[in-house]
Design a protein around this motif. Structure first.
Motif, PDB file in Angstrom:
ATOM      1  N   GLU A 293       1.410  18.208  13.122  1.00 15.82           N
ATOM      2  CA  GLU A 293       1.874  19.397  12.436  1.00 15.82           C
ATOM      3  C   GLU A 293       3.375  19.537  12.605  1.00 15.82           C
ATOM      4  OE1 GLU A 293      -0.286  22.598  14.055  1.00 15.82           O
ATOM      5  OE2 GLU A 293      -2.223  21.987  13.215  1.00 15.82           O
ATOM      6  N   LYS A 294       3.967  20.285  11.687  1.00 18.24           N
ATOM      7  CA  LYS A 294       5.403  20.521  11.768  1.00 18.24           C
ATOM      8  C   LYS A 294       5.679  21.512  12.900  1.00 18.24           C
ATOM      9  CE  LYS A 294       6.498  19.633   6.908  1.00 18.24           C
ATOM     10  NZ  LYS A 294       7.026  20.208   5.665  1.00 18.24           N
ATOM     11  N   ARG A 295       6.111  20.979  14.013  1.00 19.18           N
ATOM     12  CA  ARG A 295       6.454  21.819  15.139  1.00 19.18           C
ATOM     13  C   ARG A 295       7.672  21.218  15.835  1.00 19.18           C
ATOM     14  NH1 ARG A 295       1.751  19.095  16.728  1.00 19.18           N
ATOM     15  NH2 ARG A 295       2.014  17.706  18.510  1.00 19.18           N
ATOM     16  N   PHE A 296       8.359  22.030  16.575  1.00 19.76           N
ATOM     17  CA  PHE A 296       9.578  21.596  17.241  1.00 19.76           C
ATOM     18  C   PHE A 296       9.234  20.637  18.379  1.00 19.76           C
ATOM     19  CE2 PHE A 296      10.608  25.647  15.269  1.00 19.76           C
ATOM     20  CZ  PHE A 296      11.803  25.354  14.649  1.00 19.76           C
TER      21      PHE A 296
ATOM     22  N   HIS B 159      20.908   9.560  10.177  1.00 21.23           N
ATOM     23  CA  HIS B 159      19.944   8.453  10.216  1.00 21.23           C
ATOM     24  C   HIS B 159      18.520   8.953  10.018  1.00 21.23           C
ATOM     25  CE1 HIS B 159      18.245   4.615  11.150  1.00 21.23           C
ATOM     26  NE2 HIS B 159      17.774   4.976  12.335  1.00 21.23           N
ATOM     27  N   VAL B 160      18.158  10.023  10.706  1.00 18.97           N
ATOM     28  CA  VAL B 160      16.816  10.589  10.569  1.00 18.97           C
ATOM     29  C   VAL B 160      16.620  11.169   9.171  1.00 18.97           C
ATOM     30  CG1 VAL B 160      15.279  12.408  11.405  1.00 18.97           C
ATOM     31  CG2 VAL B 160      16.586  11.040  13.033  1.00 18.97           C
ATOM     32  N   THR B 161      17.654  11.778   8.605  1.00 19.82           N
ATOM     33  CA  THR B 161      17.564  12.308   7.240  1.00 19.82           C
ATOM     34  C   THR B 161      17.283  11.197   6.233  1.00 19.82           C
ATOM     35  OG1 THR B 161      19.082  14.116   7.788  1.00 19.82           O
ATOM     36  CG2 THR B 161      18.783  13.605   5.462  1.00 19.82           C
ATOM     37  N   VAL B 162      18.003  10.084   6.357  1.00 23.03           N
ATOM     38  CA  VAL B 162      17.784   8.949   5.451  1.00 23.03           C
ATOM     39  C   VAL B 162      16.372   8.405   5.602  1.00 23.03           C
ATOM     40  CG1 VAL B 162      18.524   6.603   4.894  1.00 23.03           C
ATOM     41  CG2 VAL B 162      20.229   8.343   5.392  1.00 23.03           C
ATOM     42  N   ALA B 163      15.891   8.306   6.848  1.00 20.41           N
ATOM     43  CA  ALA B 163      14.526   7.818   7.069  1.00 20.41           C
ATOM     44  C   ALA B 163      13.508   8.718   6.381  1.00 20.41           C
ATOM     45  CB  ALA B 163      14.245   7.737   8.571  1.00 20.41           C
TER      46      ALA B 163
ATOM     47  N   THR C 161      17.320  18.714  11.394  1.00 15.60           N
ATOM     48  CA  THR C 161      18.118  19.717  12.110  1.00 15.60           C
ATOM     49  C   THR C 161      17.270  20.840  12.683  1.00 15.60           C
ATOM     50  OG1 THR C 161      18.544  20.790   9.968  1.00 15.60           O
ATOM     51  CG2 THR C 161      20.214  19.275  10.803  1.00 15.60           C
ATOM     52  N   THR C 162      15.960  20.752  12.552  1.00 16.14           N
ATOM     53  CA  THR C 162      15.089  21.791  13.125  1.00 16.14           C
ATOM     54  C   THR C 162      13.999  21.142  13.973  1.00 16.14           C
ATOM     55  OG1 THR C 162      13.852  21.804  11.028  1.00 16.14           O
ATOM     56  CG2 THR C 162      15.544  23.489  11.333  1.00 16.14           C
ATOM     57  N   TYR C 163      12.920  20.702  13.338  1.00 17.42           N
ATOM     58  CA  TYR C 163      11.771  20.194  14.080  1.00 17.42           C
ATOM     59  C   TYR C 163      12.117  18.986  14.947  1.00 17.42           C
ATOM     60  CZ  TYR C 163       9.326  23.081  10.653  1.00 17.42           C
ATOM     61  OH  TYR C 163       8.910  24.128   9.870  1.00 17.42           O
ATOM     62  N   SER C 164      12.915  18.073  14.442  1.00 16.23           N
ATOM     63  CA  SER C 164      13.212  16.831  15.162  1.00 16.23           C
ATOM     64  C   SER C 164      14.551  16.867  15.889  1.00 16.23           C
ATOM     65  CB  SER C 164      13.205  15.649  14.179  1.00 16.23           C
ATOM     66  OG  SER C 164      11.951  15.518  13.561  1.00 16.23           O
ATOM     67  N   PHE C 165      15.225  18.011  15.894  1.00 15.74           N
ATOM     68  CA  PHE C 165      16.560  18.061  16.479  1.00 15.74           C
ATOM     69  C   PHE C 165      16.517  17.802  17.989  1.00 15.74           C
ATOM     70  CE2 PHE C 165      20.443  20.301  17.951  1.00 15.74           C
ATOM     71  CZ  PHE C 165      21.361  19.588  17.210  1.00 15.74           C
ATOM     72  N   GLY C 166      15.497  18.295  18.676  1.00 13.74           N
ATOM     73  CA  GLY C 166      15.390  18.039  20.108  1.00 13.74           C
ATOM     74  C   GLY C 166      15.219  16.569  20.411  1.00 13.74           C
ATOM     75  N   SER C 167      14.438  15.857  19.599  1.00 15.78           N
ATOM     76  CA  SER C 167      14.252  14.418  19.792  1.00 15.78           C
ATOM     77  C   SER C 167      15.562  13.669  19.580  1.00 15.78           C
ATOM     78  CB  SER C 167      13.183  13.898  18.824  1.00 15.78           C
ATOM     79  OG  SER C 167      11.961  14.583  19.010  1.00 15.78           O
TER      80      SER C 167
END
Length: 605
Positions: free
Chosen positions: A113-116, A377-381, A410-416
């Motif tokens: 699920e979409k979570r941080f 990089h994550v945005t392009v992926a 910039t939200t859910y995956s920003f911590g990673s």
């Protein structure tokens, strides 16, 4: 392929008929349900993969089957024939119940699920930026007052005194030594330097030339970068071969040149590198078609969603602003620390304080720089993944996939992103401290430490590159993404590394070519726009260098997005080759043909 089944509105006992290349074949498989059925909207990736293949025994049919009524033979279901899965060890999926952020019905998997993710590291990063802003606002003002103590001349004299009593490079950045018209030596702070009365007209001319130079360079480099995409797609295989041969020739010429000037050691090293390059070229020559198809696929995804390049160029501006911000904060903080330590006889304590502050600031600089780069990089992926799995959502310049992927990064995956970037930043900061230590003590231990840290840095950066692809595709945490990277290399091994390496060679070569072309075109334009530059070779050479740098930097940003796209294509093809056949059949046929050429024995279909 056509599937003939009894009418869905009128029950019938007639067995369904499959028409393959015009030949009807009767089978006992049950007809597929109507499109509104939940079976056409699989929630798990494994179910989705199964629905893409037809099996006469189990009754699976392509998920894009569209039933149409027929008066004589009942319902006809037309579907695209999808080839069977590839042999084991070739294209076997490497993920573990991996479901992408995006599906055909824009529903998120129940497993992911979409979570941080990795929230503590995102909070730590944001807190560090707040601390940097607070430190900059206070220390910069304090240092300004300290240097300006006693007025304009007093500030200059104090700055000279501080420079003479300190070995810090910080004060070298804050003062300028010069001579007035009478030859008297003077020291003035850069921020207090007065403009000469007769320099206004000259500054205006220089400003005009610089504006024309920068604007023309940016415009030409963007045009050439856009044109290079079509060029690389048309000559992908030839460019990869040229890049390999070009590298071998460069090493060979370097060795011969070293022999001509009598540099025996350099000649031996260059010739050894040339021999290794020739061996590598021979070894990977049969993999070139597959690498070329991957590169063309990545470029196709970027061309279709060229708006993602805007985020890359914006990140370049953000990086520039961050560098200025960090420099002001660093200089003011270290400068104030050294002002407070004036007259302190304990040199060891002073060195420890300066060393700790410098290390922390280096971690801050590298961490933020890595985060800015990895967000792109994550945005392009994410964009390429959407183009792969749900192309109708990624089919225009400013498609929803571009905006959604950036939002997730910039939200859910920003911590990673912050976690992986922090690991690299710590290594880079330690290596920079070792480099500074080598300036005073270039011993064998320090040299070995620098070498080991450099190797570790390269490995971690390369690992992160692939981990962030999984983060952008599936929304994994950084640790989960790392596990999938390990699985990827277990199943694909050297194929992944070779493909990635071959494509990156071409991208670097294209960036250099665009830089050279930009420098040449801009030099001609500057001579046409500013007649006073004609005959001034030094000025034209400077214009060429500036234009080359701008062209190379601008094209490198776009090539960086293509490199990220190629890495995503490699992962997607390892994970979900059937979706490529379903959504992009022409590219899929090229991919399969390249596989047959590279692995004619193992590849059976």
């Amino acid at each position: 392929m056509s599937y003939h089944a009894p009418s869905l509105s009128q029950p019938s006992n007639k067995p369904p008929i499959i028409v393959v290349q015009g030949t009807p074949v009767v089978t006992n498989a049950a007809p597929p349900p109507p499109p509104s059925s939940s079976l056409y909207q699989p929630q798990q990736k494994q179910q989705q993969k199964q629905s893409l293949y037809h099996n006469a025994e189990t009754g699976f049919y392509p998920s894009n089957a569209v039933p149409t009524s027929n008066a004589t033979s009942g319902t006809v279901v037309t579907a695209t024939v999808v080839p069977p899965p590839p042999p084991d060890g070739i294209e076997k999926g490497v993920g573990d119940n991996s479901t992408p952020y995006f599906t055909s019905d824009r529903q998120t998997s129940n497993n992911h699920e979409k979570r941080f993710k990795d929230v503590p590291f995102a909070i730590l990063f944001i807190g560090h930026l707040i601390l940097m802003g607070f430190t900059c606002s206070i220390n910069a003002h304090k240092l300004y007052d300290e240097i300006n103590e006693g007025g304009h001349d007093g500030g200059g004299r104090r700055l000279k005194s501080l420079y003479e009593s300190s070995n810090s490079f910080v004060f070298r950045m804050l003062y300028m030594e010069g001579s007035d018209v009478n030859g008297n030596e003077q020291f003035q702070s850069n921020m207090f330097r007065a403009q000469q009365e007769d320099g206004e007209e000259q500054n205006y001319n220089i400003s005009s030339i610089l504006f024309s130079l920068v604007f023309t360079s940016i415009a030409i480099s963007l045009v050439l970068s856009s044109m290079s995409l079509s060029f690389m797609m048309a000559f992908a295989e030839g460019l990869i071969k040229f890049a390999l041969i070009f590298t071998c020739v460069i090493y060979g010429l370097s060795g011969l040149l070293a022999l001509a000037v009598g540099a025996g050691g350099g000649a031996i090293i260059s010739l050894i590198l040339c021999a290794l390059c020739v061996w590598y070229t021979y070894s990977v020559w049969d993999r070139i078609p597959f690498a070329a198809v991957n590169m063309k696929t990545g470029i196709s995804a970027i061309k279709t969603n060229i708006g993602v390049a805007l985020y890359a160029y914006v990140s370049l501006v953000v990086m520039f602003i961050w560098t200025i911000w960090w420099s002001i904060t660093f200089v003011s903080t270290i400068g104030l620390a050294e002002l407070k330590e004036e007259g302190n006889d304990n040199e060891n304590e002073e060195a420890e304080v300066d060393g700790l502050l410098t290390f922390l600031f280096l971690v801050s600089f590298y961490w933020t720089s890595q985060v800015i780069t990895n967000v792109v990089h994550v945005t392009v992926a994410g964009v390429v993944g959407t183009w792969w799995f749900a192309p109708h959502e990624a089919s225009s310049c400013c498609s929803p996939a571009t905006r959604d992927s950036f939002f997730r990064a910039t939200t859910y995956s920003f911590g990673s992103i912050c976690l992986g970037s922090l690991i690299v930043a710590l290594i880079e900061a330690m290596r920079e401290m070792v480099r500074q230590a080598r300036e005073s003590d270039d011993g064998i231990l320090v040299c070995l430490a620098d070498c080991c840290l450099g190797i570790i840095e390269s490995i971690v950066e390369y690992f992160n590159r692939w981990a962030y692809v999984f983060v952008g595709l599936y929304g994994f945490s950084f640790i989960e993404a790392g596990k999938n990277v390990i699985n990827l290399f277990k199943s694909r091994g050297w194929t992944t590394i070779i493909t990635d390496n071959l494509c990156d060679r071409v991208l670097m070569l294209v960036s250099l070519g665009i830089g050279l072309l930009t420098g040449g075109f801009v030099s001609l334009c500057m001579m046409a726009l500013h007649r006073d530059l004609e005959g001034n070779r030094s000025a034209i050479f400077v214009c060429f260098l500036v234009a080359f740098f701008i062209g190379f930097l601008s094209s490198s940003v776009l090539m960086g997005t293509i490199s990220s796209a190629i890495a995503t294509v490699i992962v997607c093809y390892a994970e979900s080759p059937a979706e490529l056949e379903l959504n992009h059949p022409e590219i899929s046929r090229e991919m399969r043909a390249s596989w047959r050429q590279a692995w004619p024995v193992d590849f059976k279909y």
